[in-house]
Design a protein around this motif. Structure first.
Motif, PDB file in Angstrom:
ATOM      1  N   LEU A  19       1.046  -1.097   0.220  1.00  0.00           N
ATOM      2  CA  LEU A  19       0.012  -0.017   0.034  1.00  0.00           C
ATOM      3  C   LEU A  19       0.784   1.045  -0.055  1.00  0.00           C
ATOM      4  O   LEU A  19       1.864   1.472   0.553  1.00  0.00           O
ATOM      5  N   THR A  20       0.715   1.994  -0.994  1.00  0.00           N
ATOM      6  CA  THR A  20       1.465   3.290  -1.135  1.00  0.00           C
ATOM      7  C   THR A  20       0.575   4.405  -1.190  1.00  0.00           C
ATOM      8  O   THR A  20      -0.667   4.130  -1.698  1.00  0.00           O
ATOM      9  N   PRO A  21       0.864   5.786  -1.011  1.00  0.00           N
ATOM     10  CA  PRO A  21      -0.192   6.705  -0.997  1.00  0.00           C
ATOM     11  C   PRO A  21      -0.809   6.956  -2.372  1.00  0.00           C
ATOM     12  O   PRO A  21      -0.077   6.687  -3.422  1.00  0.00           O
ATOM     13  N   LEU A  22      -2.084   7.116  -2.147  1.00  0.00           N
ATOM     14  CA  LEU A  22      -3.066   7.516  -3.512  1.00  0.00           C
ATOM     15  C   LEU A  22      -3.001   8.966  -3.523  1.00  0.00           C
ATOM     16  O   LEU A  22      -3.208   9.544  -2.697  1.00  0.00           O
ATOM     17  N   GLY A  23      -3.119   9.274  -4.840  1.00  0.00           N
ATOM     18  CA  GLY A  23      -3.183  10.718  -5.194  1.00  0.00           C
ATOM     19  C   GLY A  23      -4.705  11.175  -5.543  1.00  0.00           C
ATOM     20  O   GLY A  23      -5.325  10.454  -6.197  1.00  0.00           O
ATOM     21  N   GLY A  24      -5.064  12.063  -4.768  1.00  0.00           N
ATOM     22  CA  GLY A  24      -6.375  12.565  -4.670  1.00  0.00           C
ATOM     23  C   GLY A  24      -6.663  13.667  -5.497  1.00  0.00           C
ATOM     24  O   GLY A  24      -5.732  13.793  -6.468  1.00  0.00           O
ATOM     25  N   PRO A  25      -7.747  14.272  -5.622  1.00  0.00           N
ATOM     26  CA  PRO A  25      -8.762  14.130  -4.571  1.00  0.00           C
ATOM     27  C   PRO A  25      -9.565  12.651  -5.043  1.00  0.00           C
ATOM     28  O   PRO A  25      -9.587  12.456  -6.014  1.00  0.00           O
ATOM     29  N   THR A  26     -10.412  12.371  -4.026  1.00  0.00           N
ATOM     30  CA  THR A  26     -11.306  11.115  -4.201  1.00  0.00           C
ATOM     31  C   THR A  26     -12.657  11.214  -4.556  1.00  0.00           C
ATOM     32  O   THR A  26     -13.249  12.349  -3.947  1.00  0.00           O
ATOM     33  N   HIS A  27     -13.198  10.357  -5.112  1.00  0.00           N
ATOM     34  CA  HIS A  27     -14.701  10.563  -5.357  1.00  0.00           C
ATOM     35  C   HIS A  27     -15.459   9.273  -5.064  1.00  0.00           C
ATOM     36  O   HIS A  27     -14.764   8.242  -5.496  1.00  0.00           O
ATOM     37  N   CYS A  28     -16.458   9.110  -4.471  1.00  0.00           N
ATOM     38  CA  CYS A  28     -17.223   7.948  -4.110  1.00  0.00           C
ATOM     39  C   CYS A  28     -18.523   7.759  -5.172  1.00  0.00           C
ATOM     40  O   CYS A  28     -18.767   8.839  -5.700  1.00  0.00           O
ATOM     41  N   VAL A  29     -19.128   6.859  -4.930  1.00  0.00           N
ATOM     42  CA  VAL A  29     -20.389   6.802  -5.824  1.00  0.00           C
ATOM     43  C   VAL A  29     -21.397   7.568  -5.080  1.00  0.00           C
ATOM     44  O   VAL A  29     -21.208   7.677  -3.806  1.00  0.00           O
ATOM     45  N   THR A  30     -22.434   7.939  -5.898  1.00  0.00           N
ATOM     46  CA  THR A  30     -23.495   9.029  -5.285  1.00  0.00           C
ATOM     47  C   THR A  30     -24.208   8.587  -3.963  1.00  0.00           C
ATOM     48  O   THR A  30     -24.048   9.470  -3.176  1.00  0.00           O
ATOM     49  N   ALA A  31     -24.484   7.277  -3.750  1.00  0.00           N
ATOM     50  CA  ALA A  31     -25.293   6.959  -2.528  1.00  0.00           C
ATOM     51  C   ALA A  31     -24.208   7.189  -1.366  1.00  0.00           C
ATOM     52  O   ALA A  31     -24.920   7.507  -0.198  1.00  0.00           O
ATOM     53  N   PHE A  32     -23.240   6.928  -1.429  1.00  0.00           N
ATOM     54  CA  PHE A  32     -22.146   7.352  -0.266  1.00  0.00           C
ATOM     55  C   PHE A  32     -21.841   8.822  -0.066  1.00  0.00           C
ATOM     56  O   PHE A  32     -20.907   9.122   0.714  1.00  0.00           O
ATOM     57  N   ASP A  33     -22.065   9.618  -0.922  1.00  0.00           N
ATOM     58  CA  ASP A  33     -21.549  11.051  -0.862  1.00  0.00           C
ATOM     59  C   ASP A  33     -22.424  11.779  -0.005  1.00  0.00           C
ATOM     60  O   ASP A  33     -23.203  12.887  -0.264  1.00  0.00           O
ATOM     61  N   ASP A  34     -22.577  11.406   1.266  1.00  0.00           N
ATOM     62  CA  ASP A  34     -23.330  12.002   2.449  1.00  0.00           C
ATOM     63  C   ASP A  34     -22.757  11.890   3.629  1.00  0.00           C
ATOM     64  O   ASP A  34     -22.127  10.962   4.206  1.00  0.00           O
TER      65      ASP A  34
END
Length: 179
Positions: A160-175
């Motif tokens: 596991l190494t750092p992931l470059g953002g920004p991050t986006h999730c599926v709509t249902a989780f965007d709460d």
């Protein structure tokens, strides 16, 4: 125990499993929230961004897991989030959850998914290979109420190494209420 990835045929049973399991463990408000989340995930998430694994025995739904795509704009790796996870109250403590997780992770590995993250109890998920990660290394799509619960597992030989953002999730989780 049989597993299935056909979630559309059994959508109502899956929603009820999540609502009742979370009501029993966390109360009616959490049960309603997670039941509504399960319904939205099934109804609104594009199939390429959603995997659902369920466990059945003699026509009875024992447990289920949702895997949804997380997109890191600055990183080419394929990442899915494992959440929520539920095992029917009467069937908890029998290893069903761990077997479901193992089955789901194996299926994602075969698809070429690089990393799976979840937001949960590090002690429980540590038993199936998840490790704590920092938000600096693996940005969450929403602010976390319990950052110690942000955990991940590599499905490849790469660490596991750092992931470059920004991050986006599926709509249902965007709460924010879910984080």
């Amino acid at each position: 125990m049989d597993t299935s990835t056909d979630y559309t045929t059994h959508a109502e049973a899956i929603v009820e499993l999540f609502a009742s399991t979370f009501t029993a463990s966390e109360g009616a408000e959490e049960g309603a929230l997670i039941g509504a989340l399960a319904r939205r995930l099934i109804a609104e998430t594009p199939t390429q961004d959603l995997r659902v694994v369920t466990a059945w025995e003699e026509g009875t739904l024992l447990g289920g897991i949702f895997f949804t795509r997380l997109t890191y704009e600055g990183d080419p790796r394929t990442v899915f989030m494992m959440a929520p996870v539920a095992v029917a109250t009467a069937h908890q403590g029998k290893g069903i959850g761990q077997r479901l997780i193992a089955h789901g992770l194996d299926a994602l590995r075969k698809e070429g998914v690089d990393i799976v993250v979840t937001y949960g109890d590090p002690a429980f998920y540590g038993r199936v290979g998840f490790e704590t990660v920092s938000e600096a290394d693996l940005p969450a799509p929403q602010p976390l109420n319990q950052p110690q619960g942000w955990i991940a597992r590599s499905l490849t030989d790469a660490p596991l190494t750092p992931l470059g953002g920004p991050t986006h999730c599926v709509t249902a989780f965007d709460d924010p209420a879910l984080w």
